[in-house]
Design a protein around this motif. Structure first.
Motif, PDB file in Angstrom:
ATOM      1  N   PRO A  58      52.787  28.714  43.366  1.00 28.66           N
ATOM      2  CA  PRO A  58      53.965  28.259  44.129  1.00 28.66           C
ATOM      3  C   PRO A  58      54.855  27.305  43.349  1.00 28.66           C
ATOM      4  O   PRO A  58      56.074  27.316  43.512  1.00 28.66           O
ATOM      5  CB  PRO A  58      53.327  27.555  45.343  1.00 28.66           C
ATOM      6  N   LEU A  59      54.256  26.488  42.482  1.00 30.93           N
ATOM      7  CA  LEU A  59      55.054  25.570  41.688  1.00 30.93           C
ATOM      8  C   LEU A  59      55.942  26.324  40.707  1.00 30.93           C
ATOM      9  O   LEU A  59      57.082  25.925  40.441  1.00 30.93           O
ATOM     10  CB  LEU A  59      54.145  24.592  40.938  1.00 30.93           C
ATOM     11  N   LEU A  60      55.425  27.429  40.160  1.00 28.48           N
ATOM     12  CA  LEU A  60      56.234  28.253  39.265  1.00 28.48           C
ATOM     13  C   LEU A  60      57.412  28.877  40.019  1.00 28.48           C
ATOM     14  O   LEU A  60      58.542  28.895  39.518  1.00 28.48           O
ATOM     15  CB  LEU A  60      55.374  29.362  38.654  1.00 28.48           C
ATOM     16  N   ALA A 115      62.757  26.115  27.402  1.00 31.58           N
ATOM     17  CA  ALA A 115      63.062  25.438  28.671  1.00 31.58           C
ATOM     18  C   ALA A 115      61.904  25.475  29.661  1.00 31.58           C
ATOM     19  O   ALA A 115      61.875  24.677  30.604  1.00 31.58           O
ATOM     20  CB  ALA A 115      64.298  26.072  29.306  1.00 31.58           C
ATOM     21  N   LEU A 116      60.947  26.369  29.482  1.00 30.67           N
ATOM     22  CA  LEU A 116      59.861  26.523  30.458  1.00 30.67           C
ATOM     23  C   LEU A 116      59.070  25.244  30.719  1.00 30.67           C
ATOM     24  O   LEU A 116      58.777  24.924  31.876  1.00 30.67           O
ATOM     25  CB  LEU A 116      58.910  27.639  30.016  1.00 30.67           C
ATOM     26  N   PRO A 117      58.676  24.482  29.687  1.00 31.21           N
ATOM     27  CA  PRO A 117      57.887  23.272  29.970  1.00 31.21           C
ATOM     28  C   PRO A 117      58.599  22.246  30.834  1.00 31.21           C
ATOM     29  O   PRO A 117      57.947  21.370  31.399  1.00 31.21           O
ATOM     30  CB  PRO A 117      57.596  22.712  28.566  1.00 31.21           C
ATOM     31  N   LEU A 118      59.935  22.319  30.949  1.00 34.04           N
ATOM     32  CA  LEU A 118      60.649  21.406  31.833  1.00 34.04           C
ATOM     33  C   LEU A 118      60.482  21.793  33.298  1.00 34.04           C
ATOM     34  O   LEU A 118      60.496  20.937  34.181  1.00 34.04           O
ATOM     35  CB  LEU A 118      62.140  21.384  31.485  1.00 34.04           C
ATOM     36  N   GLY A 119      60.354  23.096  33.570  1.00 36.42           N
ATOM     37  CA  GLY A 119      60.270  23.555  34.941  1.00 36.42           C
ATOM     38  C   GLY A 119      58.864  23.760  35.455  1.00 36.42           C
ATOM     39  O   GLY A 119      58.677  23.965  36.652  1.00 36.42           O
ATOM     40  N   ILE A 145      49.722  22.342  34.994  1.00 36.82           N
ATOM     41  CA  ILE A 145      49.533  23.787  34.828  1.00 36.82           C
ATOM     42  C   ILE A 145      49.327  24.122  33.359  1.00 36.82           C
ATOM     43  O   ILE A 145      48.452  24.927  32.999  1.00 36.82           O
ATOM     44  CB  ILE A 145      50.736  24.548  35.408  1.00 36.82           C
ATOM     45  N   PHE A 146      50.127  23.506  32.483  1.00 32.00           N
ATOM     46  CA  PHE A 146      49.920  23.727  31.061  1.00 32.00           C
ATOM     47  C   PHE A 146      48.556  23.208  30.622  1.00 32.00           C
ATOM     48  O   PHE A 146      47.889  23.810  29.773  1.00 32.00           O
ATOM     49  CB  PHE A 146      51.023  23.052  30.247  1.00 32.00           C
ATOM     50  N   GLY A 147      48.136  22.084  31.192  1.00 31.23           N
ATOM     51  CA  GLY A 147      46.818  21.556  30.849  1.00 31.23           C
ATOM     52  C   GLY A 147      45.720  22.542  31.194  1.00 31.23           C
ATOM     53  O   GLY A 147      44.815  22.793  30.385  1.00 31.23           O
ATOM     54  N   ALA A 148      45.793  23.122  32.397  1.00 25.63           N
ATOM     55  CA  ALA A 148      44.791  24.112  32.791  1.00 25.63           C
ATOM     56  C   ALA A 148      44.857  25.350  31.901  1.00 25.63           C
ATOM     57  O   ALA A 148      43.824  25.909  31.500  1.00 25.63           O
ATOM     58  CB  ALA A 148      45.003  24.502  34.257  1.00 25.63           C
ATOM     59  N   GLY A 149      46.080  25.775  31.561  1.00 24.12           N
ATOM     60  CA  GLY A 149      46.224  26.943  30.697  1.00 24.12           C
ATOM     61  C   GLY A 149      45.666  26.710  29.309  1.00 24.12           C
ATOM     62  O   GLY A 149      44.995  27.586  28.736  1.00 24.12           O
ATOM     63  N   THR A 177      53.725  21.350  22.969  1.00 22.43           N
ATOM     64  CA  THR A 177      54.347  22.277  23.913  1.00 22.43           C
ATOM     65  C   THR A 177      55.170  21.543  24.962  1.00 22.43           C
ATOM     66  O   THR A 177      56.308  21.930  25.271  1.00 22.43           O
ATOM     67  CB  THR A 177      53.272  23.126  24.602  1.00 22.43           C
ATOM     68  N   LEU A 178      54.619  20.470  25.520  1.00 34.45           N
ATOM     69  CA  LEU A 178      55.331  19.730  26.560  1.00 34.45           C
ATOM     70  C   LEU A 178      56.586  19.053  26.028  1.00 34.45           C
ATOM     71  O   LEU A 178      57.564  18.865  26.763  1.00 34.45           O
ATOM     72  CB  LEU A 178      54.395  18.681  27.179  1.00 34.45           C
ATOM     73  N   MET A 179      56.595  18.679  24.761  1.00 32.00           N
ATOM     74  CA  MET A 179      57.723  17.940  24.188  1.00 32.00           C
ATOM     75  C   MET A 179      58.777  18.826  23.537  1.00 32.00           C
ATOM     76  O   MET A 179      59.813  18.331  23.097  1.00 32.00           O
ATOM     77  CB  MET A 179      57.208  16.933  23.158  1.00 32.00           C
ATOM     78  N   LEU A 180      58.539  20.123  23.457  1.00 32.15           N
ATOM     79  CA  LEU A 180      59.517  21.023  22.842  1.00 32.15           C
ATOM     80  C   LEU A 180      60.914  20.910  23.468  1.00 32.15           C
ATOM     81  O   LEU A 180      61.919  20.836  22.737  1.00 32.15           O
ATOM     82  CB  LEU A 180      59.029  22.471  22.932  1.00 32.15           C
TER      83      LEU A 180
END
Length: 579
Positions: free
Chosen positions: A280-282, A418-422, A427-431, A456-459
């Motif tokens: 749902p967050l995605l 732009a994906l890591p901003l949204g 979620i990235f941590g779990a992935g 990845t988060l800072m890109l």
């Protein structure tokens, strides 16, 4: 009166060397190498950003979408989603109101109070976990210092606890809103720079009051900044993890992000259900981005001057200085004071006894091997991630600013960055936990899994700041270098990088600040032998070692401040203005 901006020349224009046109064969070879480089860069970014998300959704759909079946069977799922939406919209509203008023007040500061413009940015520099813990020390129903003071007033002198309960959902929303206010302030301040004071003066002359000017002139002209800021604030609110985890756990107040964490950390571990809960967050993220595009429309309608020379300052106001100072006192000084008092006390109680203050908690923290190793891991992971993401962001910006060739690759690259901003960091941590805890690449338990998730988060941040710097410089410097016979590599090393020193320093400061107190993704990818400062603080908080929590939180703040000072030595004194 829209500004007319001439189209910039393409950075891909042919460059003559020594007055001679390059040979056709060399041009074809050079073009092929550039194309190969762009596709290689796209593959790297696609793997970093896309692989964890693919792995996560793949797991959720395994066994006939068993992860979704178990997620839908979660007890109180509807309440879980409602709390998530309530937290997102509530914190966004708090941040929008405060951030907009602060930006307007900053535009009307007297010259002598100009230093107050940096006050609303300070909460970005302070670790979120430290601020949340500081508020807990102030507003816990029993031993909270502010609550103890409020109970001495006639209205509440009959109470044995409260009157404020920081562990309730409304207060979690308020504290989260305080944390998001700085981001909204930055967006709205940028929009305020595009509003000519002539329009505001005309409204005053026409008889409009200060409030009338604000609501009838300023807010309509700020529409693009407000919509964009609201979208970003809503996305950040949906992915909030720190305040709900620390303040809501004791009372069973969970949101989607904390439920994901508990699904991966408590027995029985269910990664598939955690992946499904993040879906749902995605979806919300995609809808918010679309709403932003529709809501803003043609941005040229909101530009009221044609250049910097047309801008005049607004009328200064002493009340603007008072408002910003009060905000700084409430949002920064109070929680940091609560931290400092607990850090200097032998234990946490509702009374403050300066005669019992001691530095023993700091000595205990610095003598603890786990805490020292977490500080080292935070520094090593953050510095290494900065060293990787800066050149990566520079290369991405160079590709995105090209006006010719490879439109598909540039579009894909722009979307992936732009994906890591949204998408929430949890979620990235779990992935990343799923991707790098199994063959062919097993990094779980090492610092590299933390470093990769940090990169990845800072890109998006590195790319945006580099892009803004390059746009401000234009293409004339590069073209002059090429005409003089310099290669592309030499042009970037000798010409562009020195000119981008301010943007690089700002990027270093922002990224280092965000990473040294990154908490959400770190909680998912940490291991018993690999911790960062934020995860250690949470462990001590869970065990009730509150003075140690306060001491480590202050150490985190000191480490972050040292990083900002170091970045200022690289990018100059105006680094904070670039955050």
């Amino acid at each position: 009166m829209s500004a007319t901006v001439a189209e910039r020349p393409s950075v891909d224009a042919p460059r003559p060397e020594d007055g001679q046109q390059p040979r056709a064969g060399s041009m074809v070879w050079s073009s092929a190498r550039r194309r190969a480089g762009v596709w290689a860069l796209l593959l790297v970014v696609a793997y970093l950003v896309g692989m964890p998300l693919i792995r996560l959704q793949g797991l959720a759909f395994d066994d006939g979408a068993g992860g979704y079946d178990r997620a839908l069977a979660t007890v109180g799922l509807g309440e879980l989603i409602w709390r998530t939406v309530y937290l997102a919209f509530g914190s966004m509203v708090v941040a929008m109101v405060l951030g907009t008023l602060l930006a307007y007040a900053a535009s009307r500061l007297p010259d002598r109070a100009g230093f107050l413009r940096s006050v609303p940015i300070v909460p970005i520099v302070l670790p979120a976990i430290a601020m949340v813990v500081g508020w807990a020390f102030l507003l816990s129903p029993g031993p909270g210092y502010l609550n103890a003071a409020l109970r001495k007033l006639p209205w509440w002198d009959h109470l044995e606890s409260g009157p404020v309960d920081v562990y309730s959902l409304p207060w979690i929303v308020i504290i989260t809103g305080f944390g998001l206010t700085s981001f909204i302030y930055l967006f709205v301040s940028a929009g305020m720079a595009n509003i000519s004071a002539d329009h505001l003066e005309a409204a005053h002359v026409a008889g409009s009051s200060g409030a009338g000017v604000f609501f009838k002139v300023v807010l309509p002209l700020l529409r693009p900044s407000l919509i964009y800021g609201a979208g970003v604030g809503l996305l950040l609110g949906l992915g909030q993890f720190t305040a709900p985890l620390l303040l809501g756990t004791n009372k069973g107040i969970r949101v989607l992000t904390t439920q994901m964490y508990f699904s991966t950390s408590q027995f029985p571990v269910d990664y598939a259900a955690a992946a499904a809960l993040g879906s749902p967050l995605l979806i919300f993220g995609v809808l918010i981005v679309i709403a932003q595009k529709i809501g803003i429309g043609d941005q040229t309608r909101f530009v009221t001057h044609g250049g910097k020379g047309a801008v005049r300052r607004q009328r200064p106001s002493r009340w603007a200085a008072v408002f910003i100072a009060v905000y700084g006192l409430v949002a920064v000084v109070l929680p940091m004071s609560g931290l400092l008092v607990v850090a200097l006390s032998p234990y946490w109680s509702s009374s403050v006894d300066p005669s019992s203050f001691t530095f023993a908690n700091f000595r205990t923290a610095l003598d603890s091997r786990n805490i020292v190793e977490s500080i080292v891991t935070s520094l090593v992971a953050s510095i290494t991630a900065v060293a990787i993401v800066l050149p990566l962001g520079y290369a991405i910006s160079t590709v995105l600013l090209r006006r010719r060739g490879m439109p598909i690759a540039r579009t894909l690259l722009d979307f992936l960055v732009a994906l890591p901003l949204g998408i929430p960091a949890v979620i990235f941590g779990a992935g990343f936990l799923l991707t790098y805890s199994e063959p062919p690449v097993v990094l779980y338990g090492t610092r590299w899994v933390i470093i990769l998730v940090y990169v990845t988060l800072m890109l998006p941040f590195a790319t945006r700041m580099m892009t803004n710097g390059m746009l401000a410089l234009g293409t004339s410097y590069q073209e002059a270098s090429w005409v003089s016979g310099a290669s592309r590599l030499r042009t970037h090393l000798v010409i562009m990088l020195p000119l981008l020193r301010g943007s690089i320093g700002g990027a270093v400061a922002l990224i280092f600040v965000l990473l040294t107190h990154e908490f959400s993704a770190s909680m998912l990818v940490r291991s018993p032998t690999t911790q960062v400062m934020g995860t250690v603080v949470y462990d001590f908080w869970s065990n009730g070692a509150y003075p140690t929590v306060a001491a480590v939180s202050i150490i985190m703040t000191a480490v972050t401040g040292a990083g900002v000072v170091a970045a200022m030595s690289i990018g100059g004194r105006d680094v904070l203005s670039k955050l």
